[in-house]
Structure formats: C-alpha cells, structure tokens
Design a protein around this motif. Sequence first.
Motif, PDB file in Angstrom:
ATOM      1  N   PRO A 144       0.588  -0.981   8.526  1.00 26.84           N
ATOM      2  CA  PRO A 144       1.054   0.376   8.821  1.00 26.84           C
ATOM      3  C   PRO A 144       1.193   1.175   7.527  1.00 26.84           C
ATOM      4  O   PRO A 144       1.190   0.600   6.428  1.00 26.84           O
ATOM      5  N   GLN A 145       1.326   2.506   7.668  1.00 26.24           N
ATOM      6  CA  GLN A 145       1.516   3.379   6.501  1.00 26.24           C
ATOM      7  C   GLN A 145       2.618   2.817   5.595  1.00 26.24           C
ATOM      8  O   GLN A 145       3.666   2.412   6.057  1.00 26.24           O
ATOM      9  N   HIS A 146       2.361   2.814   4.302  1.00 28.73           N
ATOM     10  CA  HIS A 146       3.304   2.376   3.253  1.00 28.73           C
ATOM     11  C   HIS A 146       3.597   0.869   3.290  1.00 28.73           C
ATOM     12  O   HIS A 146       4.504   0.398   2.590  1.00 28.73           O
ATOM     13  N   GLY A 147       2.844   0.107   4.122  1.00 29.39           N
ATOM     14  CA  GLY A 147       2.918  -1.350   4.024  1.00 29.39           C
ATOM     15  C   GLY A 147       4.055  -1.998   4.790  1.00 29.39           C
ATOM     16  O   GLY A 147       4.698  -1.378   5.633  1.00 29.39           O
ATOM     17  N   ASN A 203       8.262  17.474  13.862  1.00 30.39           N
ATOM     18  CA  ASN A 203       7.468  16.498  14.632  1.00 30.39           C
ATOM     19  C   ASN A 203       7.846  15.053  14.303  1.00 30.39           C
ATOM     20  O   ASN A 203       7.253  14.127  14.829  1.00 30.39           O
ATOM     21  N   MET A 204       8.807  14.869  13.392  1.00 31.74           N
ATOM     22  CA  MET A 204       9.184  13.498  13.011  1.00 31.74           C
ATOM     23  C   MET A 204      10.393  13.093  13.847  1.00 31.74           C
ATOM     24  O   MET A 204      11.480  13.676  13.700  1.00 31.74           O
ATOM     25  N   SER A 205      10.206  12.078  14.692  1.00 35.96           N
ATOM     26  CA  SER A 205      11.261  11.724  15.642  1.00 35.96           C
ATOM     27  C   SER A 205      12.512  11.183  14.947  1.00 35.96           C
ATOM     28  O   SER A 205      13.593  11.202  15.523  1.00 35.96           O
ATOM     29  N   THR A 247       3.969   9.650  -9.953  1.00 27.07           N
ATOM     30  CA  THR A 247       5.163  10.204  -9.298  1.00 27.07           C
ATOM     31  C   THR A 247       4.715  11.072  -8.133  1.00 27.07           C
ATOM     32  O   THR A 247       3.916  11.998  -8.319  1.00 27.07           O
ATOM     33  N   VAL A 248       5.224  10.774  -6.941  1.00 29.57           N
ATOM     34  CA  VAL A 248       4.901  11.584  -5.765  1.00 29.57           C
ATOM     35  C   VAL A 248       6.075  12.528  -5.491  1.00 29.57           C
ATOM     36  O   VAL A 248       7.237  12.112  -5.540  1.00 29.57           O
ATOM     37  N   VAL A 249       5.757  13.795  -5.263  1.00 29.19           N
ATOM     38  CA  VAL A 249       6.775  14.761  -4.844  1.00 29.19           C
ATOM     39  C   VAL A 249       6.421  15.171  -3.426  1.00 29.19           C
ATOM     40  O   VAL A 249       5.290  15.628  -3.169  1.00 29.19           O
ATOM     41  N   TRP A 250       7.355  14.963  -2.507  1.00 31.65           N
ATOM     42  CA  TRP A 250       7.040  15.165  -1.090  1.00 31.65           C
ATOM     43  C   TRP A 250       8.179  15.882  -0.374  1.00 31.65           C
ATOM     44  O   TRP A 250       9.355  15.586  -0.606  1.00 31.65           O
ATOM     45  N   ASN A 251       7.804  16.818   0.466  1.00 35.70           N
ATOM     46  CA  ASN A 251       8.739  17.378   1.450  1.00 35.70           C
ATOM     47  C   ASN A 251       7.915  17.884   2.628  1.00 35.70           C
ATOM     48  O   ASN A 251       6.976  18.654   2.432  1.00 35.70           O
ATOM     49  N   ALA A 296       6.796  -3.886   3.350  1.00 32.57           N
ATOM     50  CA  ALA A 296       8.096  -4.166   2.706  1.00 32.57           C
ATOM     51  C   ALA A 296       9.232  -3.368   3.349  1.00 32.57           C
ATOM     52  O   ALA A 296      10.333  -3.889   3.561  1.00 32.57           O
ATOM     53  N   ARG A 297       8.976  -2.104   3.695  1.00 38.51           N
ATOM     54  CA  ARG A 297      10.082  -1.255   4.176  1.00 38.51           C
ATOM     55  C   ARG A 297      10.473  -1.545   5.620  1.00 38.51           C
ATOM     56  O   ARG A 297      11.494  -1.050   6.093  1.00 38.51           O
ATOM     57  N   ILE A 298       9.622  -2.301   6.335  1.00 33.88           N
ATOM     58  CA  ILE A 298       9.955  -2.632   7.728  1.00 33.88           C
ATOM     59  C   ILE A 298      10.249  -4.120   7.912  1.00 33.88           C
ATOM     60  O   ILE A 298      10.373  -4.595   9.032  1.00 33.88           O
ATOM     61  N   LEU A 356       8.767   3.575  -4.999  1.00 29.35           N
ATOM     62  CA  LEU A 356      10.156   3.705  -4.551  1.00 29.35           C
ATOM     63  C   LEU A 356      10.330   5.125  -4.009  1.00 29.35           C
ATOM     64  O   LEU A 356      10.398   6.091  -4.773  1.00 29.35           O
ATOM     65  N   HIS A 357      10.378   5.205  -2.681  1.00 28.48           N
ATOM     66  CA  HIS A 357      10.297   6.487  -1.958  1.00 28.48           C
ATOM     67  C   HIS A 357      11.683   7.136  -1.929  1.00 28.48           C
ATOM     68  O   HIS A 357      12.385   7.106  -0.907  1.00 28.48           O
ATOM     69  N   THR A 358      12.075   7.750  -3.042  1.00 31.63           N
ATOM     70  CA  THR A 358      13.471   8.144  -3.243  1.00 31.63           C
ATOM     71  C   THR A 358      13.774   9.547  -2.691  1.00 31.63           C
ATOM     72  O   THR A 358      13.171  10.533  -3.117  1.00 31.63           O
ATOM     73  N   VAL A 404      11.327  12.367  -4.812  1.00 32.12           N
ATOM     74  CA  VAL A 404      10.641  12.113  -6.084  1.00 32.12           C
ATOM     75  C   VAL A 404      10.434  10.606  -6.124  1.00 32.12           C
ATOM     76  O   VAL A 404      11.407   9.843  -6.143  1.00 32.12           O
ATOM     77  N   GLU A 405       9.175  10.184  -6.089  1.00 32.60           N
ATOM     78  CA  GLU A 405       8.858   8.794  -5.780  1.00 32.60           C
ATOM     79  C   GLU A 405       8.036   8.155  -6.900  1.00 32.60           C
ATOM     80  O   GLU A 405       6.825   8.366  -6.987  1.00 32.60           O
ATOM     81  N   PRO A 406       8.691   7.386  -7.777  1.00 27.40           N
ATOM     82  CA  PRO A 406       7.927   6.700  -8.822  1.00 27.40           C
ATOM     83  C   PRO A 406       7.064   5.600  -8.200  1.00 27.40           C
ATOM     84  O   PRO A 406       7.537   4.848  -7.341  1.00 27.40           O
ATOM     85  N   ILE A 437       0.854  -1.192   0.000  1.00 21.04           N
ATOM     86  CA  ILE A 437       0.000   0.000   0.000  1.00 21.04           C
ATOM     87  C   ILE A 437       0.884   1.234   0.000  1.00 21.04           C
ATOM     88  O   ILE A 437       2.019   1.206   0.470  1.00 21.04           O
ATOM     89  N   PHE A 438       0.315   2.315  -0.501  1.00 21.28           N
ATOM     90  CA  PHE A 438       0.957   3.627  -0.450  1.00 21.28           C
ATOM     91  C   PHE A 438       0.141   4.481   0.511  1.00 21.28           C
ATOM     92  O   PHE A 438      -1.079   4.583   0.378  1.00 21.28           O
ATOM     93  N   GLY A 439       0.820   5.072   1.488  1.00 26.16           N
ATOM     94  CA  GLY A 439       0.125   5.934   2.437  1.00 26.16           C
ATOM     95  C   GLY A 439      -0.642   5.128   3.477  1.00 26.16           C
ATOM     96  O   GLY A 439      -0.309   3.976   3.778  1.00 26.16           O
TER      97      GLY A 439
HETATM   98  C1  BG6 Z   1       4.957  10.248   1.014  1.00 27.07           C
HETATM   99  C2  BG6 Z   1       3.476  10.469   1.263  1.00 27.07           C
HETATM  100  O1  BG6 Z   1       5.137   9.329  -0.015  1.00 27.07           O
HETATM  101  O2  BG6 Z   1       5.539   9.724   2.205  1.00 27.07           O
HETATM  102  C3  BG6 Z   1       3.284  11.377   2.447  1.00 27.07           C
HETATM  103  O3  BG6 Z   1       2.867  11.028   0.102  1.00 27.07           O
HETATM  104  C4  BG6 Z   1       4.007  10.828   3.667  1.00 27.07           C
HETATM  105  O4  BG6 Z   1       1.892  11.542   2.700  1.00 27.07           O
HETATM  106  C5  BG6 Z   1       5.461  10.604   3.302  1.00 27.07           C
HETATM  107  O5  BG6 Z   1       3.890  11.741   4.732  1.00 27.07           O
HETATM  108  C6  BG6 Z   1       6.324  10.053   4.440  1.00 27.07           C
HETATM  109  O6  BG6 Z   1       5.746   8.940   4.998  1.00 27.07           O
HETATM  110  P1  BG6 Z   1       6.420   8.234   6.232  1.00 27.07           P
HETATM  111  O7  BG6 Z   1       5.485   7.136   6.637  1.00 27.07           O
HETATM  112  O8  BG6 Z   1       7.746   7.713   5.760  1.00 27.07           O
HETATM  113  O9  BG6 Z   1       6.585   9.282   7.292  1.00 27.07           O
END
Ligand code: BG6
Length: 272
Positions: free
Chosen positions: A76-79, A230-232, A219-223, A81-83, A148-150, A245-247, A62-64
């Motif tokens: 959990p968020q993003h599934g 607030n991110m520990s 493609t997701v662009v995130w910052n 695979a990453r954990i 791929l959350h690059t 930049v996340e394909p 899943i994404f998100g």
């Molecule tokens: C992005 C999402 O791909 O990942 C955002 O679009 C999310 O909504 C971000 O906040 C980071 O997610 P996480 O779970 O790694 O903090």
Amino acid sequence: MISLENDKIHLIHSTGNSTTVSTLGATITSFKDSHGNQLLFLSNNCQPNKAIRGGIPIAFPIFGKPPSDGPYKQLPQHGYARISNWSYDGPIMDSDDGVSIKLSLNSPPQLPPATLTYTVTLSAHQLTSTLHVHNPSSTQSLPFQALLHTYHLANPHNVGVIGLNGATYLDKTASSNKVIESRDIVHANNLTDSVYLSTNDHLQLSNGVKIRKHNFPDTVVWNPSESAKNMSDMHKNGWNQFVCVEPGHVNDFYSLEPNCQWIGMQVITIPQ
Ligand code: BG6
C-alpha cells in the motif's frame, strides 16, 4: 518517566515535556512542551486498521504509491511500517539527560528481509527519533525508501518552512515538474505536495521550531488543503491545522548492503 497504556507508551521528561508513541506504526502521536502545548497535529478521526493520520508516521520501504514492478509492487501507499504493530522493546534510558525507548519490527514474509528499530528520545526542548534499518541477508542488498511523515501542529497560513530556498523540488501537484525554490519561507496553505531534493539538514518553521535531519537527504512539504474533505480520516478543516515537513530518503531507493545497517534521524527542537 515511562508508562504504558494499552498500545501507547508515554514518556515524560523531568522538565515536564512529554511524548506518546503508539505501537501501531511506531507512530509518535503527541509531543508537548513543559507548559503542555502540543506541537504535533493528530486527526480526531483516525480510523481502525488505517495508518494514524497525524503525529509522525513512518513511511517504509516505499514513499508514495508502490512501484509498478519489483518486490514492493503489492504494497500500500507509504509501505508497511506505518500499518504494522511494532514490538515495544522497553526503555533505553530514563534520566534528566533524556527519556528514551525502543521499538522494533521485522518485514512481512515474501518481501526483502529488513529489521527495523526505532528509538524515540525526549530531552529538554527536544524530540529525537531514529530509524535503524538492518539488512539481515548475507547475500542480497535491501532496497528501500524511508520518510518520517511529520505533521507539525501549526496554521499553514501563518507558519511556513525556512531553509528550502535554492533547493530543487518535484511538484507532485503539477506532473512532477522540477522547480527551483525561490521563497525564503514556504507556506503550504494551498494544495502542496513538493518533494525537495538534497536539502539542508537544518530547517526551521517560522514559529521557531527547529528541524534537524541526518541521512534523510530529501524533504517533502505536504498539505492537502480543501481536498482533505475527501479523506475519511481527517476531521473537518483539519488541513488548516498542520504543516507537514517530512525528512526522507525518497528520490531514489537506497541500496543497503548485506549485513549492514542504515540510520536516519530527525531532531525537533522547541523554541526556548
Ligand atoms: C505525502 C505525499 O508524503 O503523503 C503525498 O507526498 C500524500 O503524495 C501524503 O498524499 C499523504 O499520504 P497518505 O497515504 O497518508 O494519505
């Protein structure tokens, strides 16, 4: 050359460029050019038992946030695979043409079965990562999203994304309004969480890094900008050091037929 160090696999190409892959999430945590310049952001504050904050984590299936219903609603968020701890299956090649390794992961019990294989290939000026998803079921199709959350190491005030002009995006910071992009260069220097739909397979950062994708329509662009405080697991002002930049295949769930395979790929090319 390929070397192992605890949960890390180091790849060095004959040109001198290098990459490191962690078996935690099969996350690529470093990609350096032949002069030793780092191209990926990695937080100094990554935390045990959490996804690695930086590099290239894999979001799957899943994404998100999880859907409210269906087999993935407890994820959990993003599934997972990453954990998850992936198996290192060994080298594929180690020559001047490229240095390549393979990792694999089976889905946890109780979820729709999936067999994931991830290959990471380092060649002159390029890092290629390829996610193979196999549906081992002979009767049920496999729904999934993948991304791929690059985290590209770059100052988001100076470096933007080229190639998105004209694409429609969902702005997750503004209740998912659909917007048509009109900027030639998209800067993620404010709070940015944009899901671009059906984008060009050739994108570029304004610092010359090229991104090519295959089978990842979106493609997701995130910052997170200042909200990163607030991110520990993010070091102080870390958000000022990356452009994500996340394909991905994230706008809907792909449905993989029984006994079939899907392959998604990203190629990052360093300016020469
Ligand atoms: C992005 C999402 O791909 O990942 C955002 O679009 C999310 O909504 C971000 O906040 C980071 O997610 P996480 O779970 O790694 O903090």
